[in-house]
Design a protein around this motif. Structure first.
Motif, PDB file in Angstrom:
ATOM      1  N   GLU A   1       1.621   6.606  -6.919  1.00 47.96           N
ATOM      2  CA  GLU A   1       0.475   7.449  -7.320  1.00 47.96           C
ATOM      3  C   GLU A   1       0.793   8.929  -7.179  1.00 47.96           C
ATOM      4  O   GLU A   1       0.278   9.757  -7.923  1.00 47.96           O
ATOM      5  N   LYS A   2       1.656   9.275  -6.218  1.00 52.24           N
ATOM      6  CA  LYS A   2       2.057  10.671  -5.996  1.00 52.24           C
ATOM      7  C   LYS A   2       3.176  11.103  -6.932  1.00 52.24           C
ATOM      8  O   LYS A   2       3.642  12.234  -6.862  1.00 52.24           O
TER       9      LYS A   2
ATOM     10  N   ALA B   1       0.831  -1.204   0.000  1.00 55.21           N
ATOM     11  CA  ALA B   1       0.000   0.000   0.000  1.00 55.21           C
ATOM     12  C   ALA B   1       0.867   1.255   0.000  1.00 55.21           C
ATOM     13  O   ALA B   1       0.561   2.235  -0.687  1.00 55.21           O
ATOM     14  N   ALA B   2       1.962   1.225   0.748  1.00 51.65           N
ATOM     15  CA  ALA B   2       2.846   2.393   0.815  1.00 51.65           C
ATOM     16  C   ALA B   2       3.522   2.646  -0.526  1.00 51.65           C
ATOM     17  O   ALA B   2       3.595   3.792  -0.986  1.00 51.65           O
TER      18      ALA B   2
ATOM     19  N   PHE C   1       1.013   4.061  -2.970  1.00 55.35           N
ATOM     20  CA  PHE C   1       0.743   5.459  -2.631  1.00 55.35           C
ATOM     21  C   PHE C   1       1.845   6.365  -3.170  1.00 55.35           C
ATOM     22  O   PHE C   1       1.559   7.400  -3.793  1.00 55.35           O
TER      23      PHE C   1
END
Length: 194
Positions: free
Chosen positions: A137-138, A130-131, A134
């Motif tokens: 995605e950024k 998940a990290a 994330f």
């Protein structure tokens, strides 16, 4: 038998006391890590909005001074100026003191881990996948894929490096079931999970 147990306990306490007192008197742990960035506002926004750190306060400016105060106290060029320093807390860990300097001899390229003075900050996460998703995605550059140690004292630790927008090396780690060294000793390294 009771006397032997008491003596053994006292001997262990003496050894532990020696270990604790062997270093700098009164040292309790890492209070903060200082890093220098090209732009404090951008860096604090990154640490707040992407990493999830909490902003506290800024100090500065400091300098320029007419004497050698900066060299004598901070080991930088005497004409160096600390435009600002901003303090942040990142979860259960030491604070970050984020500096923006100007100096006549300032190097603008961050050191690599292989360079003398090279460094990185590592952040613990509960869910590595998940990290990483994330960060990607950024638009954050993640270096390779997560790797998990299968032996050594780090057995069970998964890690991956990523880059701050200004080129600083950062890392995320996760070891939800502990690390290998924990099976060998009752002593523990500092752990942000607790």
């Amino acid at each position: 038998m009771k006397k032997i147990k008491t003596l053994s306990a006292l001997a262990l306490m003496a050894v532990f006391s020696t270990q604790v007192l062997a270093g700098m008197p009164g040292m309790r742990g890492t209070q903060h890590l200082g890093i220098t960035v090209p732009n404090v506002k951008e860096a604090t926004a990154f640490f707040k909005d992407v990493i999830g750190c909490e902003s506290f306060y800024s100090i500065g400016p400091f300098g320029p001074f007419d004497d050698d105060w900066m060299t004598e106290n901070l080991n930088v060029d005497k004409k160096a100026v600390i435009k600002t320093a901003h303090l942040m807390r990142c979860g259960n860990g030491p604070a970050l003191e984020i500096f923006e300097y100007t100096a006549p001899d300032q190097k603008m390229t961050p050191p690599r881990n292989s360079d003398i003075g090279g460094h990185h900050l590592a952040f613990y996460v509960d869910d590595m996948d998940a990290a990483v998703a994330f960060l990607e995605e950024k638009g954050i550059k993640v270096l390779g894929k997560p790797h998990t140690f299968t032996d050594t004292g780090m057995k069970g630790l998964t890690w991956v490096y990523f880059m701050a927008p200004w080129g600083m090396q950062l890392e995320i780690v996760s070891y939800p079931f502990g690390q290998g060294y924990e099976k060998e000793t009752g002593r523990r390294m500092w752990d942000p999970r607790y």
